[in-house]
Design an enzyme around this catalytic site. Structure first.
Site, PDB file in Angstrom:
ATOM      1  CB  VAL A  62     -33.015 -31.592  -7.631  1.00  0.00           C
ATOM      2  CG1 VAL A  62     -33.679 -30.645  -6.662  1.00  0.00           C
ATOM      3  CG2 VAL A  62     -33.944 -32.010  -8.754  1.00  0.00           C
ATOM      4  CG  ASN A  88     -42.837 -31.600  -5.226  1.00  0.00           C
ATOM      5  OD1 ASN A  88     -43.864 -32.220  -5.458  1.00  0.00           O
ATOM      6  ND2 ASN A  88     -42.555 -30.421  -5.799  1.00  0.00           N
ATOM      7  CB  SER A 140     -46.530 -40.600 -10.296  1.00  0.00           C
ATOM      8  OG  SER A 140     -47.604 -40.782 -11.196  1.00  0.00           O
ATOM      9  CE1 TYR A 153     -43.592 -37.766 -13.761  1.00  0.00           C
ATOM     10  CE2 TYR A 153     -45.414 -39.333 -13.889  1.00  0.00           C
ATOM     11  CZ  TYR A 153     -44.813 -38.238 -13.295  1.00  0.00           C
ATOM     12  OH  TYR A 153     -45.422 -37.618 -12.225  1.00  0.00           O
ATOM     13  CB  ALA A 155     -38.966 -46.202 -15.676  1.00  0.00           C
ATOM     14  CB  THR A 156     -38.272 -41.530 -12.957  1.00  0.00           C
ATOM     15  OG1 THR A 156     -39.533 -40.885 -13.202  1.00  0.00           O
ATOM     16  CG2 THR A 156     -37.386 -41.430 -14.184  1.00  0.00           C
ATOM     17  CB  ILE A 186     -52.269 -33.059  -8.729  1.00  0.00           C
ATOM     18  CG1 ILE A 186     -52.097 -34.387  -7.959  1.00  0.00           C
ATOM     19  CG2 ILE A 186     -52.509 -31.889  -7.781  1.00  0.00           C
ATOM     20  CD1 ILE A 186     -53.262 -34.837  -7.122  1.00  0.00           C
TER      21      ILE A 186
HETATM   22  P1  NAP Z   1     -45.029 -28.547 -11.908  1.00  0.00           P
HETATM   23  O1  NAP Z   1     -46.283 -27.780 -11.694  1.00  0.00           O
HETATM   24  O2  NAP Z   1     -44.515 -28.773 -13.287  1.00  0.00           O
HETATM   25  O3  NAP Z   1     -43.879 -27.909 -11.008  1.00  0.00           O
HETATM   26  C1  NAP Z   1     -42.602 -28.490 -11.031  1.00  0.00           C
HETATM   27  C2  NAP Z   1     -41.758 -27.874  -9.951  1.00  0.00           C
HETATM   28  O4  NAP Z   1     -40.476 -28.537  -9.968  1.00  0.00           O
HETATM   29  C3  NAP Z   1     -41.475 -26.403 -10.188  1.00  0.00           C
HETATM   30  O5  NAP Z   1     -41.368 -25.764  -8.933  1.00  0.00           O
HETATM   31  C4  NAP Z   1     -40.123 -26.425 -10.919  1.00  0.00           C
HETATM   32  O6  NAP Z   1     -39.345 -25.238 -10.735  1.00  0.00           O
HETATM   33  C5  NAP Z   1     -39.452 -27.573 -10.203  1.00  0.00           C
HETATM   34  N1  NAP Z   1     -38.381 -28.218 -10.969  1.00  0.00           N
HETATM   35  C6  NAP Z   1     -38.444 -28.814 -12.184  1.00  0.00           C
HETATM   36  N2  NAP Z   1     -37.252 -29.309 -12.530  1.00  0.00           N
HETATM   37  C7  NAP Z   1     -36.397 -29.015 -11.500  1.00  0.00           C
HETATM   38  C8  NAP Z   1     -35.020 -29.242 -11.258  1.00  0.00           C
HETATM   39  N3  NAP Z   1     -34.262 -29.881 -12.158  1.00  0.00           N
HETATM   40  N4  NAP Z   1     -34.489 -28.794 -10.108  1.00  0.00           N
HETATM   41  C9  NAP Z   1     -35.242 -28.137  -9.184  1.00  0.00           C
HETATM   42  N5  NAP Z   1     -36.555 -27.893  -9.363  1.00  0.00           N
HETATM   43  C10 NAP Z   1     -37.126 -28.323 -10.504  1.00  0.00           C
HETATM   44  O7  NAP Z   1     -45.176 -30.040 -11.278  1.00  0.00           O
HETATM   45  P2  NAP Z   1     -46.233 -30.620 -10.214  1.00  0.00           P
HETATM   46  O8  NAP Z   1     -47.427 -31.076 -10.954  1.00  0.00           O
HETATM   47  O9  NAP Z   1     -46.360 -29.681  -9.080  1.00  0.00           O
HETATM   48  O10 NAP Z   1     -45.443 -31.940  -9.766  1.00  0.00           O
HETATM   49  C11 NAP Z   1     -44.659 -31.993  -8.597  1.00  0.00           C
HETATM   50  C12 NAP Z   1     -44.266 -33.441  -8.346  1.00  0.00           C
HETATM   51  O11 NAP Z   1     -45.450 -34.245  -8.251  1.00  0.00           O
HETATM   52  C13 NAP Z   1     -43.427 -34.054  -9.476  1.00  0.00           C
HETATM   53  O12 NAP Z   1     -42.462 -34.915  -8.948  1.00  0.00           O
HETATM   54  C14 NAP Z   1     -44.467 -34.854 -10.261  1.00  0.00           C
HETATM   55  O13 NAP Z   1     -43.887 -35.921 -10.965  1.00  0.00           O
HETATM   56  C15 NAP Z   1     -45.386 -35.331  -9.154  1.00  0.00           C
HETATM   57  N6  NAP Z   1     -46.709 -35.676  -9.631  1.00  0.00           N
HETATM   58  C16 NAP Z   1     -47.502 -34.765 -10.235  1.00  0.00           C
HETATM   59  C17 NAP Z   1     -48.763 -35.155 -10.677  1.00  0.00           C
HETATM   60  C18 NAP Z   1     -49.709 -34.197 -11.343  1.00  0.00           C
HETATM   61  O14 NAP Z   1     -50.777 -34.662 -11.828  1.00  0.00           O
HETATM   62  N7  NAP Z   1     -49.444 -32.912 -11.385  1.00  0.00           N
HETATM   63  C19 NAP Z   1     -49.186 -36.478 -10.508  1.00  0.00           C
HETATM   64  C20 NAP Z   1     -48.341 -37.374  -9.897  1.00  0.00           C
HETATM   65  C21 NAP Z   1     -47.109 -36.968  -9.446  1.00  0.00           C
HETATM   66  P3  NAP Z   1     -39.580 -23.888 -11.649  1.00  0.00           P
HETATM   67  O15 NAP Z   1     -40.902 -23.333 -11.227  1.00  0.00           O
HETATM   68  O16 NAP Z   1     -38.466 -22.979 -11.288  1.00  0.00           O
HETATM   69  O17 NAP Z   1     -39.587 -24.340 -13.069  1.00  0.00           O
END
Ligand code: NAP
Length: 244
Positions: A62, A88, A140, A153, A155-156, A186
């Site tokens: 992305v 996302n 987040s 993180y 800041a973004t 999560i």
């Molecule tokens: P995750 O388990 O690490 O999964 C990340 C996902 O993003 C994967 O599908 C990965 O693809 C994809 N991805 C990473 N870099 C990418 C790029 N440059 N282009 C396209 N796809 C990319 O993360 P998550 O915990 O599900 O988090 C999802 C979102 O929620 C994020 O924005 C995160 O900041 C936010 N969030 C998460 C939490 C938490 O506690 N988990 C809390 C607050 C906010 P691949 O599988 O191919 O690597």
């Protein structure tokens, strides 16, 4: 009448994968975007198809404008125009500010913020033409309150809140709703680098005393639904009471 189409960036794993499956249950055909984990993206596709919906998997970084442009071209050719965009995809990581390199700082912004900009700009022309559409960004709780050792993180994620609120104002007259979800902790692969005792502490520090699971998917599903048709410009936390 053709089905509505949802594109969820970063939906091969974690929160994005749960959102993709939930939206398929809601009747959307789903674009599953991934970066490296084609195997995981195919598993999500299987679940979408098992629900009787169409889906495609598309590899695209992305942060790379060309790749995002190509992804949207492919989506238009194979499924149609995107009605619902869930921005996302994101990366996380911990470092004290003095140890954070400029390259890493820019990488956070490239994926987490440019990624949203690249996908939103691609989704908009048809939404504007049709005078309807829905955009949901995933920020987040750290974007609201900041977190020690997560300055880049956080800041973004704060930037995504500003982007979402501004776009909600700009796009409401065009019939397009923009909302932002700010998850708490999560349980996904993103937290893999945290030791188990930190995970336990985070669960204990969460007033509802647990980590989140499918909670973000169900909130996104609601925000995308007709029941939320009067809701735009909001930042909604789903964090077990962490930020009040
Ligand atoms: P995750 O388990 O690490 O999964 C990340 C996902 O993003 C994967 O599908 C990965 O693809 C994809 N991805 C990473 N870099 C990418 C790029 N440059 N282009 C396209 N796809 C990319 O993360 P998550 O915990 O599900 O988090 C999802 C979102 O929620 C994020 O924005 C995160 O900041 C936010 N969030 C998460 C939490 C938490 O506690 N988990 C809390 C607050 C906010 P691949 O599988 O191919 O690597």
């Amino acid at each position: 009448m053709s089905n509505k189409i949802a594109l969820v960036t970063g939906s091969s794993r974690g929160i994005g994968a749960a959102i993709a499956v939930c939206l398929a249950k809601d009747g959307y055909d789903v674009v599953i975007n991934y970066l490296n984990r084609k195997d995981k993206a195919l598993c999500v596709l299987e679940q979408v198809e098992a629900l009787g919906r169409r889906g495609i998997i598309v590899q695209a970084d992305v942060s790379d404008r060309e790749q995002v442009n190509k992804m949207f071209e492919k989506v238009r050719q194979e499924l149609g125009n995107v009605d619902l965009l869930v921005s996302n995809a994101g990366i996380a990581g911990m470092k004290q500010i003095q140890d954070l390199t400029a390259e890493r700082w820019h990488e956070f912004f490239a994926v987490n913020v440019d990624g949203a900009f690249n996908t939103i700009q691609n989704a908009l022309p048809n939404m504007l033409a049709e005078h309807k559409g829905c955009i949901i960004t995933i920020s987040s709780m750290w974007g609201l309150r900041g977190a020690s050792c997560e300055s880049a993180y956080s800041a973004t994620k704060a930037a995504l809140i500003g982007l979402s609120r501004s776009l909600a104002n700009e796009l409401a007259p065009s019939g397009i709703r923009v909302n932002c979800v700010a998850p708490g902790v999560i349980n996904t692969d993103m937290l893999d680098e945290l030791p188990e005792e930190i995970m336990d502490t985070l669960a204990e520090e969460t007033p509802l005393r647990r980590l989140g699971t499918e909670d973000i998917a169900s909130l996104v599903s609601f925000l995308a639904s007709d029941e939320a048709s009067f809701i735009t410009g909001q930042v909604i936390t789903s964090d077990g009471g962490f930020v009040v």
